[in-house]
Design a protein around this motif. Sequence first.
Motif, PDB file in Angstrom:
ATOM      1  N   CYS A  76      29.156  47.258  43.248  1.00 22.58           N
ATOM      2  CA  CYS A  76      29.413  46.759  41.896  1.00 22.58           C
ATOM      3  C   CYS A  76      30.704  45.944  41.829  1.00 22.58           C
ATOM      4  O   CYS A  76      31.027  45.382  40.786  1.00 22.58           O
ATOM      5  CB  CYS A  76      29.456  47.904  40.896  1.00 22.58           C
ATOM      6  SG  CYS A  76      30.913  48.942  41.043  1.00 22.58           S
ATOM      7  N   LEU A  77      31.438  45.873  42.933  1.00 23.04           N
ATOM      8  CA  LEU A  77      32.693  45.127  42.959  1.00 23.04           C
ATOM      9  C   LEU A  77      32.480  43.765  43.605  1.00 23.04           C
ATOM     10  O   LEU A  77      31.855  43.655  44.649  1.00 23.04           O
ATOM     11  CB  LEU A  77      33.757  45.901  43.744  1.00 23.04           C
ATOM     12  CG  LEU A  77      34.097  47.301  43.241  1.00 23.04           C
ATOM     13  CD1 LEU A  77      35.122  47.941  44.152  1.00 23.04           C
ATOM     14  CD2 LEU A  77      34.591  47.271  41.822  1.00 23.04           C
ATOM     15  N   ASP A  78      33.010  42.740  42.961  1.00 27.74           N
ATOM     16  CA  ASP A  78      32.944  41.379  43.490  1.00 27.74           C
ATOM     17  C   ASP A  78      34.378  40.914  43.728  1.00 27.74           C
ATOM     18  O   ASP A  78      35.080  40.546  42.787  1.00 27.74           O
ATOM     19  CB  ASP A  78      32.218  40.465  42.503  1.00 27.74           C
ATOM     20  CG  ASP A  78      32.057  39.057  43.027  1.00 27.74           C
ATOM     21  OD1 ASP A  78      32.095  38.870  44.259  1.00 27.74           O
ATOM     22  OD2 ASP A  78      31.913  38.133  42.197  1.00 27.74           O
ATOM     23  N   PHE A  79      34.793  40.946  44.989  1.00 28.28           N
ATOM     24  CA  PHE A  79      36.174  40.619  45.328  1.00 28.28           C
ATOM     25  C   PHE A  79      36.387  39.114  45.294  1.00 28.28           C
ATOM     26  O   PHE A  79      35.650  38.358  45.924  1.00 28.28           O
ATOM     27  CB  PHE A  79      36.527  41.162  46.720  1.00 28.28           C
ATOM     28  CG  PHE A  79      36.649  42.655  46.754  1.00 28.28           C
ATOM     29  CD1 PHE A  79      37.858  43.262  46.481  1.00 28.28           C
ATOM     30  CD2 PHE A  79      35.553  43.446  47.033  1.00 28.28           C
ATOM     31  CE1 PHE A  79      37.976  44.643  46.501  1.00 28.28           C
ATOM     32  CE2 PHE A  79      35.656  44.819  47.055  1.00 28.28           C
ATOM     33  CZ  PHE A  79      36.871  45.419  46.783  1.00 28.28           C
ATOM     34  N   GLY A  80      37.401  38.701  44.550  1.00 27.49           N
ATOM     35  CA  GLY A  80      37.759  37.289  44.485  1.00 27.49           C
ATOM     36  C   GLY A  80      38.666  36.920  45.648  1.00 27.49           C
ATOM     37  O   GLY A  80      38.914  37.716  46.556  1.00 27.49           O
ATOM     38  N   LYS A  81      39.177  35.693  45.599  1.00 31.66           N
ATOM     39  CA  LYS A  81      40.074  35.233  46.656  1.00 31.66           C
ATOM     40  C   LYS A  81      41.454  35.855  46.487  1.00 31.66           C
ATOM     41  O   LYS A  81      41.894  36.117  45.381  1.00 31.66           O
ATOM     42  CB  LYS A  81      40.215  33.710  46.594  1.00 31.66           C
ATOM     43  CG  LYS A  81      39.078  32.970  47.247  1.00 31.66           C
ATOM     44  CD  LYS A  81      39.231  31.473  47.158  1.00 31.66           C
ATOM     45  CE  LYS A  81      40.598  31.013  47.572  1.00 31.66           C
ATOM     46  NZ  LYS A  81      40.773  29.560  47.514  1.00 31.66           N
ATOM     47  N   LYS A  82      42.112  36.048  47.621  1.00 31.03           N
ATOM     48  CA  LYS A  82      43.501  36.500  47.575  1.00 31.03           C
ATOM     49  C   LYS A  82      44.359  35.302  47.199  1.00 31.03           C
ATOM     50  O   LYS A  82      44.213  34.223  47.766  1.00 31.03           O
ATOM     51  CB  LYS A  82      43.934  37.044  48.932  1.00 31.03           C
ATOM     52  CG  LYS A  82      43.237  38.317  49.320  1.00 31.03           C
ATOM     53  CD  LYS A  82      43.702  38.813  50.668  1.00 31.03           C
ATOM     54  CE  LYS A  82      42.965  40.079  51.052  1.00 31.03           C
ATOM     55  NZ  LYS A  82      43.350  40.568  52.375  1.00 31.03           N
ATOM     56  N   GLU A  83      45.228  35.504  46.232  1.00 32.88           N
ATOM     57  CA  GLU A  83      46.094  34.412  45.800  1.00 32.88           C
ATOM     58  C   GLU A  83      47.544  34.872  45.843  1.00 32.88           C
ATOM     59  O   GLU A  83      47.835  36.043  45.598  1.00 32.88           O
ATOM     60  CB  GLU A  83      45.711  33.949  44.395  1.00 32.88           C
ATOM     61  CG  GLU A  83      45.656  35.056  43.379  1.00 32.88           C
ATOM     62  CD  GLU A  83      44.999  34.638  42.082  1.00 32.88           C
ATOM     63  OE1 GLU A  83      45.549  35.015  41.030  1.00 32.88           O
ATOM     64  OE2 GLU A  83      43.969  33.971  42.120  1.00 32.88           O
ATOM     65  N   PRO A  84      48.447  33.976  46.170  1.00 29.94           N
ATOM     66  CA  PRO A  84      49.852  34.375  46.250  1.00 29.94           C
ATOM     67  C   PRO A  84      50.424  34.678  44.868  1.00 29.94           C
ATOM     68  O   PRO A  84      50.101  34.012  43.890  1.00 29.94           O
ATOM     69  CB  PRO A  84      50.537  33.161  46.877  1.00 29.94           C
ATOM     70  CG  PRO A  84      49.602  32.026  46.663  1.00 29.94           C
ATOM     71  CD  PRO A  84      48.231  32.591  46.548  1.00 29.94           C
ATOM     72  N   ALA A  85      51.248  35.700  44.824  1.00 35.64           N
ATOM     73  CA  ALA A  85      51.980  36.036  43.597  1.00 35.64           C
ATOM     74  C   ALA A  85      53.450  35.723  43.878  1.00 35.64           C
ATOM     75  O   ALA A  85      53.750  34.910  44.744  1.00 35.64           O
ATOM     76  CB  ALA A  85      51.757  37.502  43.249  1.00 35.64           C
ATOM     77  N   SER A  86      54.355  36.349  43.208  1.00 36.25           N
ATOM     78  CA  SER A  86      55.773  36.041  43.413  1.00 36.25           C
ATOM     79  C   SER A  86      56.244  36.502  44.790  1.00 36.25           C
ATOM     80  O   SER A  86      55.919  37.599  45.235  1.00 36.25           O
ATOM     81  CB  SER A  86      56.603  36.719  42.324  1.00 36.25           C
ATOM     82  OG  SER A  86      56.446  38.111  42.399  1.00 36.25           O
ATOM     83  N   GLY A  87      56.983  35.651  45.464  1.00 33.48           N
ATOM     84  CA  GLY A  87      57.513  35.986  46.786  1.00 33.48           C
ATOM     85  C   GLY A  87      56.405  36.129  47.811  1.00 33.48           C
ATOM     86  O   GLY A  87      55.546  35.270  47.952  1.00 33.48           O
ATOM     87  N   THR A  88      56.424  37.248  48.532  1.00 37.36           N
ATOM     88  CA  THR A  88      55.392  37.486  49.544  1.00 37.36           C
ATOM     89  C   THR A  88      54.224  38.295  48.988  1.00 37.36           C
ATOM     90  O   THR A  88      53.292  38.610  49.716  1.00 37.36           O
ATOM     91  CB  THR A  88      55.987  38.245  50.746  1.00 37.36           C
ATOM     92  OG1 THR A  88      56.492  39.501  50.281  1.00 37.36           O
ATOM     93  CG2 THR A  88      57.087  37.446  51.412  1.00 37.36           C
ATOM     94  N   ALA A  89      54.288  38.633  47.718  1.00 35.55           N
ATOM     95  CA  ALA A  89      53.243  39.453  47.105  1.00 35.55           C
ATOM     96  C   ALA A  89      51.920  38.686  47.041  1.00 35.55           C
ATOM     97  O   ALA A  89      51.890  37.460  46.972  1.00 35.55           O
ATOM     98  CB  ALA A  89      53.662  39.885  45.707  1.00 35.55           C
TER      99      ALA A  89
END
Length: 161
Positions: A76-89
């Motif tokens: 039931c989970l549809d994983f989206g793309k990993k996107e950069p957040a602040s810094g290395t997060a």
Amino acid sequence: MPSFDIVSKVDMQEIDNAVNQALKEILQRYDFKGTHNEIKLENEAIVLLGADDYKLDAVIDVLKGKLAKRNVSPKCLDFGKKEPASGTAVRQRVAIVQGISKEKGKEICKLIKNSKLKVQAQIMDDQVRVSGKKIDDLQSVIQLLKGQDVGIELQFINMRS
């Protein structure tokens, strides 16, 4: 004429409980100490935030484990793309799939028609209704679909005779 409905629904309360349990575990685990990792439930999606790629993967593993313990299928989970957040997060949005899409509905109907059972399948919004003259045929359809992997979690409801 006997019939039943095929649906794909997720208990949002169970998902909320699993997210809360996963968040509690993340806050207590030693390997997450001193890093910023989050899990948030927003409407029909879960937002995951990890300090880096490895931490995000660990957060995903924790979440999947908690969902499995609460009998919520990872389909039931549809994983989206990993996107950069602040810094290395790194941030990742996970959509919660509810209902059967038109494409999946057509795929299910095709599976049922190819089985040569004397039943009719019709797509109704986000569910598929299967009807036939014999309950045994309907039960055969249920067994057929349980044996197939259609990519989503299916539930069979409203069995009427």
